[in-house]
Design a protein around this motif. Structure first.
Motif, mmCIF file in Angstrom:
data_model
loop_
_atom_site.group_PDB
_atom_site.id
_atom_site.type_symbol
_atom_site.label_atom_id
_atom_site.label_comp_id
_atom_site.label_asym_id
_atom_site.label_seq_id
_atom_site.Cartn_x
_atom_site.Cartn_y
_atom_site.Cartn_z
ATOM 1 N N LEU A 1 0.932 -1.140 0.045
ATOM 2 C CA LEU A 1 0.047 -0.128 -0.131
ATOM 3 C C LEU A 1 1.065 1.269 0.036
ATOM 4 N N VAL B 1 -0.609 -1.130 -4.656
ATOM 5 C CA VAL B 1 -1.844 -0.322 -4.785
ATOM 6 C C VAL B 1 -1.503 1.329 -4.577
ATOM 7 N N LEU C 1 -2.326 -0.996 -9.176
ATOM 8 C CA LEU C 1 -3.541 -0.695 -9.097
ATOM 9 C C LEU C 1 -3.451 0.668 -8.608
ATOM 10 N N MET D 1 -6.291 3.367 -6.728
ATOM 11 C CA MET D 1 -7.473 3.985 -5.984
ATOM 12 C C MET D 1 -8.005 5.445 -6.391
ATOM 13 N N LEU E 1 -10.112 -2.566 -0.326
ATOM 14 C CA LEU E 1 -8.772 -3.572 -0.203
ATOM 15 C C LEU E 1 -8.970 -4.909 -0.075
ATOM 16 N N ILE F 1 -9.210 -6.728 -2.884
ATOM 17 C CA ILE F 1 -7.970 -6.937 -3.598
ATOM 18 C C ILE F 1 -7.447 -8.047 -2.859
#
Length: 243
Positions: A29, A57, A100, A102, A123, A126
């Motif tokens: 993240l 992400v 990815l 967001m 999340l 995912i």
């Protein structure tokens, strides 16, 4: 404990192989487009080489780095920063289907409420889709509101998916004033040797050209990655803190 003691402790974490730190698929993240390269570039490249590429992400759209630019308004800046992250991912060997976005608002990533819950729900999906077993979030002491928000998302994700392994990586926390006090227990974790991938990590960071002051020329107050941060990010190891 003072920051200088915490950072000294980080530097003494045992060096561990990738299989110890993240034995299976990891979810990285990243609060902004570039944190993935700064804090986890070596980890990403190592995982790809090991045949188990992570899912990365990018949480915010990165549009707030040059607020006063006329030629690069937020929407255009967000598109550019996505392109830069794609280029950086390519340098690290990560395929486009595992990167990815967001698209949450830069400097306003939610820490509570409906928007926060919706982001965490995304999340969870995912994690389930890619069968992730480890989640990497920013360190809780990184002094930026979006880093804190993404750390909180990781904490909530762990509550909802208890089997997840949660680790943290420091970025801006490495630049805190040495005499500043940090509350909490003595931290544990590992260092990952990224010496073989340091060149790739450097190239990935360089791909974020807008953040290096090489794109926007009409905002003198715009963000530029400082040299003192770059020095700390380009060591031959990366730090992963047990959460």
């Amino acid at each position: 404990m003072k920051v200088r003691d915490v950072l000294r402790h980080f530097a003494e974490f045992p060096v561990a192989p990738l299989e110890t730190i993240a034995p299976e698929t990891a979810l990285v993240l990243s609060p902004h487009p570039d944190d993935e390269s700064l804090g986890c570039g070596g980890f990403i490249a190592s995982s790809v080489k090991n045949g188990n590429p992570p899912v990365v992400v990018i949480v915010s759209d990165g549009s707030a780095s040059h607020r006063n630019s006329v030629t690069w308004p937020p929407r255009r800046m967000a598109r550019l920063r996505q392109e830069e992250s794609r280029e950086a991912a390519t340098v690290l060997g990560l395929s486009s289907d595992r990167l990815l976005f967001m698209g949450l608002q830069d400097s306003a990533v939610p820490t509570q409420g409906d928007s926060f819950e919706a982001a965490v729900h995304d999340l969870v999906e995912i994690v389930e889709r890619y069968e992730c077993q480890t989640v990497l979030t920013p360190w809780r002491c990184d002094p930026h509101c979006d880093h804190e928000a993404v750390w909180l998302m990781g904490q909530k994700l762990k509550v909802l998916v208890p089997q997840l392994r949660l680790l943290a990586y420091p970025v801006w926390g490495l630049t805190l004033p040495p005499e500043m006090e940090i509350n909490g227990d003595l931290l544990t974790g590992w260092r990952l040797d990224i010496g073989k991938f340091l060149g790739r990590k450097r190239a990935a960071i360089q791909a974020h050209r807008s953040q290096r002051g090489l794109v926007v020329d009409d905002d003198p107050s715009g963000f530029v990655l400082p040299e003192h941060l770059m020095e700390k990010m380009l060591l031959p190891y990366e730090i992963f803190i047990a959460s």
